[in-house]
Design a protein around this motif. Structure first.
Motif, PDB file in Angstrom:
ATOM      1  N   GLU A   1       8.204  31.667  19.660  1.00  0.00           N
ATOM      2  CA  GLU A   1       9.167  31.568  20.747  1.00  0.00           C
ATOM      3  C   GLU A   1       9.200  30.138  21.275  1.00  0.00           C
ATOM      4  OE1 GLU A   1      11.144  34.034  21.309  1.00  0.00           O
ATOM      5  OE2 GLU A   1      10.059  35.421  20.006  1.00  0.00           O
ATOM      6  N   LEU A   2       8.512  29.874  22.391  1.00  0.00           N
ATOM      7  CA  LEU A   2       8.508  28.542  22.995  1.00  0.00           C
ATOM      8  C   LEU A   2       7.340  27.730  22.434  1.00  0.00           C
ATOM      9  CD1 LEU A   2      10.239  27.137  25.191  1.00  0.00           C
ATOM     10  CD2 LEU A   2       8.431  27.714  26.818  1.00  0.00           C
ATOM     11  N   ASP A   3       7.650  26.679  21.658  1.00  0.00           N
ATOM     12  CA  ASP A   3       6.560  25.914  21.053  1.00  0.00           C
ATOM     13  C   ASP A   3       5.956  24.932  22.060  1.00  0.00           C
ATOM     14  OD1 ASP A   3       8.120  23.579  21.185  1.00  0.00           O
ATOM     15  OD2 ASP A   3       8.842  23.782  19.136  1.00  0.00           O
ATOM     16  N   GLY A   4       4.885  24.257  21.646  1.00  0.00           N
ATOM     17  CA  GLY A   4       4.167  23.381  22.547  1.00  0.00           C
ATOM     18  C   GLY A   4       4.969  22.180  23.014  1.00  0.00           C
ATOM     19  N   ILE A   5       5.800  21.636  22.133  1.00  0.00           N
ATOM     20  CA  ILE A   5       6.598  20.468  22.492  1.00  0.00           C
ATOM     21  C   ILE A   5       7.579  20.801  23.610  1.00  0.00           C
ATOM     22  CG2 ILE A   5       8.232  18.727  21.685  1.00  0.00           C
ATOM     23  CD1 ILE A   5       5.430  18.404  20.502  1.00  0.00           C
ATOM     24  N   GLU A   6       8.298  21.912  23.461  1.00  0.00           N
ATOM     25  CA  GLU A   6       9.264  22.310  24.490  1.00  0.00           C
ATOM     26  C   GLU A   6       8.541  22.720  25.779  1.00  0.00           C
ATOM     27  OE1 GLU A   6      12.592  22.852  26.565  1.00  0.00           O
ATOM     28  OE2 GLU A   6      12.418  21.902  24.600  1.00  0.00           O
ATOM     29  N   THR A   7       7.393  23.367  25.628  1.00  0.00           N
ATOM     30  CA  THR A   7       6.600  23.736  26.809  1.00  0.00           C
ATOM     31  C   THR A   7       6.199  22.483  27.577  1.00  0.00           C
ATOM     32  OG1 THR A   7       5.695  25.701  25.699  1.00  0.00           O
ATOM     33  CG2 THR A   7       4.503  24.888  27.621  1.00  0.00           C
ATOM     34  N   ALA A   8       5.777  21.453  26.867  1.00  0.00           N
ATOM     35  CA  ALA A   8       5.382  20.193  27.507  1.00  0.00           C
ATOM     36  C   ALA A   8       6.566  19.541  28.222  1.00  0.00           C
ATOM     37  CB  ALA A   8       4.803  19.243  26.463  1.00  0.00           C
ATOM     38  N   ARG A   9       7.752  19.605  27.613  1.00  0.00           N
ATOM     39  CA  ARG A   9       8.948  19.038  28.255  1.00  0.00           C
ATOM     40  C   ARG A   9       9.194  19.709  29.611  1.00  0.00           C
ATOM     41  NH1 ARG A   9      11.607  19.645  22.936  1.00  0.00           N
ATOM     42  NH2 ARG A   9      11.629  17.623  21.884  1.00  0.00           N
ATOM     43  N   ARG A  10       9.032  21.031  29.632  1.00  0.00           N
ATOM     44  CA  ARG A  10       9.276  21.769  30.874  1.00  0.00           C
ATOM     45  C   ARG A  10       8.160  21.530  31.888  1.00  0.00           C
ATOM     46  NH1 ARG A  10      11.930  27.573  28.865  1.00  0.00           N
ATOM     47  NH2 ARG A  10      13.232  26.663  27.213  1.00  0.00           N
ATOM     48  N   ILE A  11       6.938  21.359  31.394  1.00  0.00           N
ATOM     49  CA  ILE A  11       5.820  21.059  32.301  1.00  0.00           C
ATOM     50  C   ILE A  11       6.094  19.759  33.046  1.00  0.00           C
ATOM     51  CG2 ILE A  11       3.405  20.302  32.378  1.00  0.00           C
ATOM     52  CD1 ILE A  11       2.818  22.294  30.136  1.00  0.00           C
ATOM     53  N   ARG A  12       6.624  18.766  32.334  1.00  0.00           N
ATOM     54  CA  ARG A  12       6.873  17.466  32.939  1.00  0.00           C
ATOM     55  C   ARG A  12       7.931  17.515  34.048  1.00  0.00           C
ATOM     56  NH1 ARG A  12       2.383  15.454  32.549  1.00  0.00           N
ATOM     57  NH2 ARG A  12       1.748  14.319  30.682  1.00  0.00           N
ATOM     58  N   LYS A  13       8.724  18.566  34.078  1.00  0.00           N
ATOM     59  CA  LYS A  13       9.692  18.733  35.165  1.00  0.00           C
ATOM     60  C   LYS A  13       8.981  19.110  36.463  1.00  0.00           C
ATOM     61  CE  LYS A  13      13.545  20.163  32.184  1.00  0.00           C
ATOM     62  NZ  LYS A  13      14.510  21.262  31.879  1.00  0.00           N
ATOM     63  N   TYR A  14       7.853  19.841  36.310  1.00  0.00           N
ATOM     64  CA  TYR A  14       7.072  20.266  37.472  1.00  0.00           C
ATOM     65  C   TYR A  14       5.970  19.273  37.807  1.00  0.00           C
ATOM     66  CZ  TYR A  14       9.018  24.962  36.563  1.00  0.00           C
ATOM     67  OH  TYR A  14       9.841  26.031  36.353  1.00  0.00           O
TER      68      TYR A  14
END
Length: 239
Positions: free
Chosen positions: A63-76
């Motif tokens: 589903e949500l891979d680590g790269i995309e997860t990291a992108r979203r983390i950086r928003k927070y």
């Protein structure tokens, strides 16, 4: 308290990583809490309630891979140290866009995890002093490992020798060695020395903080390699 997250969809890798990280942080005397997540979605949901300082993030998840997860983390969170975990080094280059601190390749090497963890701790400006907890009848002693020149076994008693005094306790030297991790090397079935204080290897002896200690034939090659690596590391640090 240092808050860490381990996000990986494979339990065996989560457990191995937590064990190594927890042991190292205990040695450093750093109070910590490690949360684990099986997918990127779980980790992102938790960010509403938790602010992790160090995040170990698997790249290849469903589903949500680590790269995309990291992108979203950086928003927070712009400050968290993100460390990617992957079986394929090619993915690492994508880490630059999310300011990943480093990466770890599966299967894990303890030395690599410890090294990357310390890089993250230095970035967070946390104390890196390690301690060995000695249990005695009078109570517990937190002995800074930087002050220990060597451990020596005398039957069932271990002597932790410093420049000022010796601390005695009941333990097996093999168990002490397992708890210490890096920085100490076996030179004999009775001696475990701090590389910081190892000055010279001469034949079947080693000079440790000015004291001459025996080196066994079975330990000599590994000792020479460990000493050479340590000296190279010290040269790199001074450059």
């Amino acid at each position: 308290m240092l808050k860490l997250a381990v996000c990986d969809d494979e339990r065996v890798f989560r457990n191995d990583l937590k064990r190594i990280v927890r042991t190292e942080l205990d040695l450093c005397g750093i109070d910590h809490d490690i949360s684990e997540f099986t997918c990127g979605e779980e980790l992102l949901d938790s960010l509403e309630h938790s602010d992790f300082q160090i995040i170990f993030l698997d790249v290849e998840m469903k589903e949500l891979d680590g790269i995309e997860t990291a992108r979203r983390i950086r928003k927070y969170n712009k400050q968290s140290e993100i460390i990617f975990v992957t079986s394929h080094p090619d993915f690492v280059f994508q880490g630059y866009e999310v300011r990943a601190l480093n990466y770890i390749i599966k299967p894990y090497e303890q030395s690599k995890i410890v090294s990357v963890l310390h890089t993250a701790l230095e970035s967070l400006d946390l104390s890196l002093e390690k301690y060995y907890v000695i249990e005695q009848r009078s109570g517990s002693i937190r002995l800074p490992l930087s002050s220990v020149t060597y451990f020596v076994s005398d039957k069932r008693i271990i002597h932790a020798v410093t420049s000022e005094k010796s601390y005695d306790f009941y333990q097996k030297l093999n168990d002490v060695e397992l708890q210490l991790g890096g920085g100490f090397v076996r030179i004999h079935n009775r001696y475990l020395v701090n590389l910081k204080y190892l000055q010279e290897i001469k034949g079947n002896t080693a000079v440790v903080a000015g004291e001459i200690l025996p080196v066994s034939r079975t330990c000599k090659q590994a000792l020479s390699i460990a000493f050479a690596k340590y000296m190279l590391h010290q040269e790199d640090m001074s450059c």
